[in-house]
Enzyme design. Structure first.
Site, PDB file in Angstrom:
ATOM      1  N   ARG A  42     -63.840   4.444 133.645  1.00 58.74           N
ATOM      2  CA  ARG A  42     -64.614   3.995 132.472  1.00 58.74           C
ATOM      3  C   ARG A  42     -65.771   4.960 132.233  1.00 58.74           C
ATOM      4  NH1 ARG A  42     -68.484   0.458 133.292  1.00 58.74           N
ATOM      5  NH2 ARG A  42     -67.290  -0.941 134.605  1.00 58.74           N
ATOM      6  N   TYR A  98     -64.237   4.082 104.293  1.00 55.52           N
ATOM      7  CA  TYR A  98     -63.110   3.371 104.907  1.00 55.52           C
ATOM      8  C   TYR A  98     -63.430   1.874 104.997  1.00 55.52           C
ATOM      9  CZ  TYR A  98     -60.077   1.680 108.634  1.00 55.52           C
ATOM     10  OH  TYR A  98     -59.199   0.933 109.367  1.00 55.52           O
ATOM     11  N   ASP A 136     -68.800  10.924 109.189  1.00 51.63           N
ATOM     12  CA  ASP A 136     -67.407  10.690 109.569  1.00 51.63           C
ATOM     13  C   ASP A 136     -66.584  11.840 108.996  1.00 51.63           C
ATOM     14  OD1 ASP A 136     -64.730   9.887 109.672  1.00 51.63           O
ATOM     15  OD2 ASP A 136     -65.226   7.760 109.507  1.00 51.63           O
ATOM     16  N   LYS A 192     -56.101  10.344 113.573  1.00 56.03           N
ATOM     17  CA  LYS A 192     -55.645  10.968 112.336  1.00 56.03           C
ATOM     18  C   LYS A 192     -55.323  12.448 112.577  1.00 56.03           C
ATOM     19  CE  LYS A 192     -56.270   6.898 110.589  1.00 56.03           C
ATOM     20  NZ  LYS A 192     -57.286   6.154 111.180  1.00 56.03           N
TER      21      LYS A 192
HETATM   22  N1  PLP Z   1     -62.936   6.557 109.698  1.00 50.06           N
HETATM   23  C1  PLP Z   1     -62.034   6.790 108.725  1.00 50.06           C
HETATM   24  C2  PLP Z   1     -62.414   7.695 107.599  1.00 50.06           C
HETATM   25  C3  PLP Z   1     -60.765   6.203 108.765  1.00 50.06           C
HETATM   26  O1  PLP Z   1     -59.876   6.433 107.783  1.00 50.06           O
HETATM   27  C4  PLP Z   1     -60.444   5.341 109.852  1.00 50.06           C
HETATM   28  C5  PLP Z   1     -59.139   4.674 109.963  1.00 50.06           C
HETATM   29  O2  PLP Z   1     -58.325   4.686 109.072  1.00 50.06           O
HETATM   30  C6  PLP Z   1     -61.411   5.098 110.824  1.00 50.06           C
HETATM   31  C7  PLP Z   1     -62.646   5.731 110.726  1.00 50.06           C
HETATM   32  C8  PLP Z   1     -61.130   4.179 111.967  1.00 50.06           C
HETATM   33  O3  PLP Z   1     -60.356   4.798 112.927  1.00 50.06           O
HETATM   34  P1  PLP Z   1     -59.380   4.044 113.958  1.00 50.06           P
HETATM   35  O4  PLP Z   1     -58.271   3.441 113.139  1.00 50.06           O
HETATM   36  O5  PLP Z   1     -58.953   5.134 114.877  1.00 50.06           O
HETATM   37  O6  PLP Z   1     -60.188   2.987 114.625  1.00 50.06           O
END
Ligand code: PLP
Length: 373
Positions: free
Chosen positions: A46, A98, A167, A192
């Site tokens: 962890r 998102y 992000d 992604k």
């Molecule tokens: N940030 C963006 C721009 C996303 O498109 C996503 C998920 O689609 C996330 C964060 C969240 O990621 P995760 O699905 O790996 O938790």
């Protein structure tokens, strides 16, 4: 070294015994202590795991940061970053983001926040309050594909004493390096583009400042959201081909965007010329279920950034937790579809879209609704 080289070589070559090129998957929860008060550097997975360390080193170098941390998901990474703030700390947040981030902010964390169009610097400035602590933006917004001026936002953050959290999931370090532009924390859904093969859920934080990295590691260890060794290995393997993949994603997306712009049933195409992500609105909402049902090569599935082309319906999927009036104001309508363009041959993808868009609008709208992730 250039980024393409870093992505292939960073974090690896750590097997002094056998010289394995691929980082071993240290599938161990715990590590034996040599003696009282001594450690190999790893005590418990962890807190730290050598396979995860390899990935974190690669991520830190790719984004040009002092420290990276790998998490069980993008949401776990973002949650860790937002735990830097307390209940009285206000955030300015990009309004087009998102849906899961919106859900986390509005329905779980409940930190004071103001949503603004972060491409409008005056609006961002006006939203700042005495207790504002950070600005949270997406480098390329989801699903309207807007780009904020990160350098200008970073300048504003420095002036007022705020942290800039970016992000970078949609652009990746290949297309945008927020830390070099002055951001403090980069967030990724490594699920992604970074991993790139739709086979692992993972997240990452990368920071410029080592002390901030240490604080985030403290939180990560305390809450227990670190990525496991198998998943770390998969993301690390994905990173090696990131630069190549991004080139192809982007070429394909540009060709599809140009084709969609000429299509008589398409009203608007949102593609800023970077990344493999694009959204488009169809003129008739009945085309949405038709397209989602008829695509053959393109997969109707949530997520993005993988080698396969995926199509999603943000209204009913990723953004379902946003109030209807907010979705409508932002243009996330029942006519908007989002494509994560993969690395297949662009002509095959265009042929698939062409057959899915042609003929009568015979869809039943309810069929398009699906569970939002
Ligand atoms: N940030 C963006 C721009 C996303 O498109 C996503 C998920 O689609 C996330 C964060 C969240 O990621 P995760 O699905 O790996 O938790």
């Amino acid at each position: 070294m250039k980024l393409d080289t870093v992505l292939v070589h960073a974090g690896v070559r750590r097997d002094p015994v056998y010289g394995a090129l691929s980082v071993p998957i240290y599938q161990s929860a715990t590590f034996q202590h040599p003696a009282l008060g001594e450690s190999t550097g790893y005590d418990y997975s962890r807190t730290g795991n050598p396979t995860r360390t390899a990935l974190e080193e690669a991520l830190a170098r790719a984004e040009g940061g002092a420290r990276a941390l790998a998490f069980t998901s993008g949401m776990a990474a973002l949650t860790c970053a937002l735990r830097l703030f307390g209940p009285d700390d206000h955030l300015v947040v990009t309004e087009d983001l998102y849906g899961g981030t919106y859900r986390l902010l509005d329905h779980v964390l409940g930190l004071p926040r103001t949503y603004v169009d972060t491409t409008d610097l005056a609006a961002v400035r006006a939203a700042i309050r005495p207790n504002t602590r950070a600005i949270l933006v997406e480098a390329l917004t989801n699903p309207r594909m807007k780009r904020a001026d990160l350098a200008a936002l970073a300048g504003l953050c420095r002036e007022v004493g705020l942290r800039l959290i970016v992000d970078n999931t949609f652009l990746t370090p290949c297309l945008c390096r927020p830390l070099a532009l002055g951001a403090d924390i980069v967030v990724h859904s490594a699920t992604k583009y970074l991993a790139g093969h739709n086979d692992v859920v993972a997240g990452a934080l990368i920071v410029r400042d080592a002390a901030l990295g240490e604080r985030l590691h403290f939180i990560q260890n305390a809450v227990g959201s670190a990525l496991g060794p198998q998943e770390s290995w998969l993301v690390l393997r994905g990173l090696k081909t990131l630069a190549l993949r991004m080139e192809r994603h982007q070429q394909n997306a540009a060709r599809i965007a140009a084709w969609l712009r000429r299509h008589p049933r398409v009203e608007e195409v949102l593609y800023p010329g970077v990344s493999g992500m694009l959204s488009f609105t169809v003129k008739d909402p009945r085309l949405v279920p038709q397209v989602l049902r008829r695509v053959r090569l393109i997969l109707f599935a949530e997520s993005l950034g993988g080698v396969e082309t995926l199509i999603t319906f943000p209204w009913a999927q990723t953004h379902a937790d946003m109030p209807v009036e907010v979705r409508e104001r932002l243009g996330i309508t029942d006519r908007l579809l989002r494509l994560s363009v993969g690395i297949e041959d662009a002509e095959d993808l265009i042929a698939d879209l062409a057959q899915a868009l042609e003929g009568e609008c015979d869809g039943v709208r309810d069929e398009a609704s699906a569970h939002g992730a």
